[in-house]
Design a protein around this motif. Sequence first.
Motif, PDB file in Angstrom:
ATOM      1  N   ARG A 104       0.824  -1.199   0.000  1.00 18.73           N
ATOM      2  CA  ARG A 104       0.000   0.000   0.000  1.00 18.73           C
ATOM      3  C   ARG A 104       0.865   1.259   0.000  1.00 18.73           C
ATOM      4  O   ARG A 104       0.503   2.275  -0.565  1.00 18.73           O
ATOM      5  N   TRP A 105       2.049   1.178   0.640  1.00 21.44           N
ATOM      6  CA  TRP A 105       2.915   2.352   0.733  1.00 21.44           C
ATOM      7  C   TRP A 105       3.904   2.470  -0.419  1.00 21.44           C
ATOM      8  O   TRP A 105       4.512   3.502  -0.620  1.00 21.44           O
ATOM      9  N   LEU A 106       4.083   1.406  -1.167  1.00 25.53           N
ATOM     10  CA  LEU A 106       4.954   1.437  -2.339  1.00 25.53           C
ATOM     11  C   LEU A 106       4.248   0.684  -3.470  1.00 25.53           C
ATOM     12  O   LEU A 106       4.588  -0.437  -3.815  1.00 25.53           O
ATOM     13  N   PRO A 107       3.210   1.340  -4.058  1.00 27.27           N
ATOM     14  CA  PRO A 107       2.365   0.640  -5.026  1.00 27.27           C
ATOM     15  C   PRO A 107       3.052   0.308  -6.351  1.00 27.27           C
ATOM     16  O   PRO A 107       2.686  -0.649  -7.011  1.00 27.27           O
ATOM     17  N   HIS A 108       4.051   1.085  -6.744  1.00 29.30           N
ATOM     18  CA  HIS A 108       4.714   0.879  -8.040  1.00 29.30           C
ATOM     19  C   HIS A 108       6.224   1.003  -7.858  1.00 29.30           C
ATOM     20  O   HIS A 108       6.816   2.043  -8.177  1.00 29.30           O
ATOM     21  N   PRO A 109       6.882  -0.051  -7.370  1.00 27.10           N
ATOM     22  CA  PRO A 109       8.317   0.050  -7.077  1.00 27.10           C
ATOM     23  C   PRO A 109       9.185   0.372  -8.291  1.00 27.10           C
ATOM     24  O   PRO A 109      10.130   1.156  -8.182  1.00 27.10           O
ATOM     25  N   LEU A 110       8.877  -0.205  -9.455  1.00 27.85           N
ATOM     26  CA  LEU A 110       9.690   0.089 -10.644  1.00 27.85           C
ATOM     27  C   LEU A 110       9.507   1.536 -11.100  1.00 27.85           C
ATOM     28  O   LEU A 110      10.466   2.189 -11.514  1.00 27.85           O
ATOM     29  N   LEU A 111       8.287   2.035 -11.013  1.00 31.02           N
ATOM     30  CA  LEU A 111       8.037   3.435 -11.357  1.00 31.02           C
ATOM     31  C   LEU A 111       8.760   4.354 -10.374  1.00 31.02           C
ATOM     32  O   LEU A 111       9.313   5.382 -10.759  1.00 31.02           O
TER      33      LEU A 111
END
Length: 166
Positions: A4-11
């Motif tokens: 929930r706190w890091l929804p898109h790590p690659l982005l």
Amino acid sequence: MTSRWLPHPLLTLFLTVVWVLLTNSLSVGSWLMGAFLGWGIPLLCQDFLLKTPRLRRPALLLRYMLVVLYDIVAANLNVARLVLGPPKNLRPAFVEVPMEIEDEFVLTLLACVVSLTPGTVSSGLSADHKTLLLHGLDVDDSEQMIAQVKNRYEAPLMEIFECSRT
């Protein structure tokens, strides 16, 4: 795995690196600001981001990208010939292309690919996402244009990604 706190790590990673490149500084402050922006922007915009379908055939994606690159170069040469030639050679037209793809991300990708090739622009998508409206600078045969979009761009995208068909 996304949280929930890091929804898109690659982005997040991509935005961080872009920030560091834009600031042209490898300082700790630049990395921290990049990490903060890379974390905050996707978090604030997650309701607007489309869910990317699973990539089924990555090797085909590479081939698809080469086909699109070739089409961009060829279309540039064709548009240059048309624009520099007599205006009577232009046959602009709007063409409605029926869509089999239902996934919003893949439809967006298809519309972008069509717009990247000079001489064609995706002008709209019907409310039910079943018809893509295209404008072509030189349309001799609308059925041929429809077949080209469906065979050259839509069909490979449906193979590359796991997306539903109508």
